[in-house]
Enzyme design. Structure first.
Site, PDB file in Angstrom:
ATOM      1  N   ASP A 223       0.813  -1.211   0.000  1.00 18.62           N
ATOM      2  CA  ASP A 223       0.000   0.000   0.000  1.00 18.62           C
ATOM      3  C   ASP A 223       0.848   1.262   0.000  1.00 18.62           C
ATOM      4  OD1 ASP A 223      -0.904  -0.931   3.436  1.00 18.62           O
ATOM      5  OD2 ASP A 223       1.033  -0.384   2.561  1.00 18.62           O
TER       6      ASP A 223
ATOM      7  N   ASP B 284      -7.655  -3.572  14.093  1.00 23.10           N
ATOM      8  CA  ASP B 284      -9.022  -3.883  13.702  1.00 23.10           C
ATOM      9  C   ASP B 284      -9.058  -5.048  12.717  1.00 23.10           C
ATOM     10  OD1 ASP B 284      -9.401  -1.107  11.302  1.00 23.10           O
ATOM     11  OD2 ASP B 284      -7.940  -2.732  11.492  1.00 23.10           O
TER      12      ASP B 284
ATOM     13  N   HIS C  77      -7.374  -5.628   9.997  1.00 22.76           N
ATOM     14  CA  HIS C  77      -7.250  -5.430   8.548  1.00 22.76           C
ATOM     15  C   HIS C  77      -5.899  -5.905   8.037  1.00 22.76           C
ATOM     16  CE1 HIS C  77      -5.527  -1.248   9.540  1.00 22.76           C
ATOM     17  NE2 HIS C  77      -4.550  -1.889   8.964  1.00 22.76           N
TER      18      HIS C  77
ATOM     19  N   GLU D 245      -9.818  -2.297   5.161  1.00 16.17           N
ATOM     20  CA  GLU D 245     -10.483  -1.985   6.422  1.00 16.17           C
ATOM     21  C   GLU D 245     -11.716  -2.857   6.626  1.00 16.17           C
ATOM     22  OE1 GLU D 245      -8.952   1.854   7.709  1.00 16.17           O
ATOM     23  OE2 GLU D 245      -8.073  -0.129   7.546  1.00 16.17           O
TER      24      GLU D 245
END
Lengths: 409, 257
Positions: free
Chosen positions: B72, B141, B143, B148
């Site tokens: 990313d 979380d 991811h 996400e």
């Protein structure tokens, strides 16, 4: 894998296994050079998909920007204030010899001299880049003749002048030409000095205060008109007094125009200034300290008698006096000796000592975008030093111009 | 899946680095036959990168015939910004090794057409013959990359808006100023990583423990996108003791053998 040549065909050299002085710290980073300038390797990697053509192992050396000496009167038998037939070869000799002291740029300095000397000598000094032939010349430093009789030091009294009649025109007539002049040292208490300082500043010439009996207000006024330097702090000026600090008070003056900094030259040869005084100045205004050698013709030669313009000086060890007196006249210390002595005397960091001889003089002359640092796109003028700050090799525009040979000469 | 539990962060980093190193060496990459590696950023893999650099400097590992694809990159952050993933990869990895710059691929968050950039990235992976080993991390979380909670488990490389959790977690890298944190990023999709022949997920620290629990002890769920790898034929989770704090004792004992 060399670069893909999209930007340049020139070879890329990567200096590895070194500690470079960058952002005021010694960092374990490689130094990349291309076409005489410091290269950004990240940009090379991502934009050009390039890498080094040559990798050089620096054996854990310190790499620092080359030293800049803004006050040097000569050396190795050459006196910049003497209008000899072989003046040009004299300046070439000095510029070549000082490479071994780590100096990559300098301002040949002329002490107080008769106009005829300026008229003959100045046209022979030209601003030029350094290289294997020697250190680069940034322009001349004219120390006098518009200085105070009481603080003439080693300067010849009969050559002192005033510019109260014609101000700047008098100065120009005395020097003949200001084309390659970079710094002028004068005494600001002289009548009409403000006009002169302003005119010189407007022409891009750095005005320095020295050989003067000015009080602090006169010095501050000079700074307000453009003066930015003090010539060899403490020497040839009134001593610091707690009710009138004189020129020395500029170091902590609150009347310096916003955004400006006053720099001050210090000869840290262990003789011109007591280490305690050096420490006081350094602690009061560390960012303004500029190391200078104020070296004379006898620098690099055996002890004995040598000239300094119109005077004869006597050298004994590191001490240089007007022959037969106790008046100091220049020094025979080399720039790297001054850097080492400064570091020892103040206990400052290696980074601070190195910056006093490179970054600060570059900032004084307004050239820090290309000299005095190892920032990307700067001129690749740099030194390899060992941990004790002895110069091992000197580079100008990325090319090795001097190396310590195995015999230690 | 394999769950490899090491005592602490350093040991987990070393294990992962050794695994990558051995994979590359066993593959015997050469001219025209590159080993393709997917790479993460963030705090977790720093120890692993340091070890890989060490192996390289010792002469044990060369990246000459390795192609890398990062997961990313932020959108709109200048490439030379200290927090961009380009800067991260250069400073923490590329500048210390012998990889050919033509073989180091990172999404360009400043491309004129971001979707074209994403599609081109997928194509480059395909042209390189797919990814041999994709190394990734996990967010608190759950991811993977910037996929996400709520991201499709079949997603491909695309533009994503970052979740508030992620922005808060990243604020510390931007002087604690939320307004300075990028709000969008380009990221490989869950599907993109699932296509890799082998996947290794690094998870260290107690703050990741709950996400690890959700990822491997609960079902496949797009709210915890790392859970997708339960359906990948060859995945290794490398973690330290602290990351196992929310797992059942039975799970931990089973994998510790």
């Amino acid at each position: 894998m060399p670069s893909n040549k999209s930007v340049s065909d020139a070879p890329i050299v990567q200096f590895t296994n070194c500690r470079i002085l960058r952002d005021h710290q010694l960092q374990r980073e490689d130094l990349w050079v291309r076409e005489g300038k410091i290269l950004n390797p990240e940009k090379l990697f991502f934009d050009e998909k390039g890498s080094a053509d040559v990798q050089l192992d620096c054996k854990d050396s310190i790499i620092a920007p080359g030293f800049i000496d803004v006050q040097i009167n000569g050396g190795f038998g050459v006196d910049f204030s003497l209008a000899t037939d072989d003046f040009k070869s004299g300046i070439d000799l000095v510029s070549q010899k000082i490479l071994s002291h780590g100096v990559t740029s300098f301002c040949p300095t002329l002490v107080t001299s008769p106009p005829s000397v300026y008229h003959q000598v100045l046209p022979q000094i030209s601003v030029r880049n350094g290289g294997v032939h020697g250190a680069g010349i940034l322009g001349a430093h004219l120390e006098g003749p518009f200085i105070s009789k009481e603080k003439k030091g080693a300067h010849p009294e009969h050559c002192l002048r005033s510019f109260e009649a014609g101000a700047f025109q008098d100065l120009l007539a005395t020097y003949g030409s200001l084309d390659c002049v970079r710094i002028v040292t004068l005494a600001p208490e002289m009548r009409r000095s403000s006009e002169v300082i302003q005119e010189l500043t407007e022409r891009g010439i750095c005005v320095s205060l020295g050989h003067s009996v000015a009080n602090l207000s006169q010095a501050e006024e000079a700074v307000q008109h453009g003066a930015t330097f003090i010539t060899h702090l403490f020497n040839a000026m009134l001593p610091f007094h707690h009710r009138d600090p004189g020129i020395v008070g500029l170091l902590t003056s609150d009347k310096i125009p916003a955004g400006r900094r006053v720099f001050y030259g210090m000869i840290s040869d262990g003789i011109h200034t007591n280490p305690a005084a050096l420490r006081i100045a350094h602690r009061a205004h560390p960012k303004g300290l500029v190391l200078v050698t104020d070296a004379i013709a006898g620098m690099g030669l055996a002890p004995g008698r040598h000239t300094l313009g119109q005077q004869v000086v006597e050298i004994d060890g590191l001490n240089t006096y007007i022959a037969g007196t106790k008046t100091l006249s220049g020094s025979v210390a080399t720039m790297d000796t001054c850097v080492r002595h400064f570091q020892e005397a103040t206990g400052c960091s290696v980074e601070t000592a190195l910056e006093a001889a490179s970054l600060h003089p570059a900032q004084l002359l307004g050239i820090e975008h290309k000299k005095g640092t190892l920032n990307y796109d700067s001129d690749a003028d740099f030194l390899m030093l060992n941990d004790n700050l002895y110069v091992q090799a000197t580079y100008i525009a990325g090319e090795e111009v001097w190396r310590q040979d195995a015999s230690g000469m | 899946m394999r769950l490899v539990i090491l005592e602490d962060y350093d040991q987990a980093s070393e294990w992962a680095a050794k695994y990558i190193c051995n994979r590359i060496i066993q593959f015997k990459p050469s001219q025209g036959r590159y080993f393709t590696l997917g790479l993460p950023t963030g705090n977790t893999p720093l120890g692993c990168y340091k070890k890989l650099i060490e192996y390289h400097k010792n002469g044990d590992l060369s990246f000459k015939y390795v192609k890398t694809f990062n997961m990313d990159e932020y959108v709109g952050l200048p490439r030379n910004h200290p927090e961009s993933y380009h800067s991260y990869m250069w400073n923490n990895f590329f500048k210390h090794i012998d990889i050919d710059p033509n073989n180091a691929h990172i999404l360009d968050g400043n491309a004129p057409d971001l979707q074209v950039e994403c599609d081109a990235f997928e194509k480059k992976i395909e042209e390189a013959g797919g990814i041999d080993l994709f190394v990734g991390g996990i967010g608190p979380d759950g991811h993977i990359a910037f996929n996400e909670p709520g991201s499709s488990l079949s997603s491909r490389t695309r533009l994503k808006t970052l979740a508030m959790d992620t922005i808060l977690a990243n604020a510390k890298y931007f002087d604690g100023d939320l307004s300075k944190v990028p709000t969008m990023a380009l990221t490989v999709g869950v599907g993109t990583v699932m296509d890799a022949r082998e996947v290794m997920i690094l998870i260290t620290g107690a703050h990741k423990a709950f996400a690890l629990y959700k990822a491997i002890e609960e079902g496949v769920n797009h709210m915890w996108t790392v859970s997708a790898f339960q359906q990948h034929p060859r995945t290794i989770f490398v973690c330290d003791e602290d990351a196992t704090l929310e797992l059942r004792v039975k799970t931990v004992k089973y994998f510790k053998g």
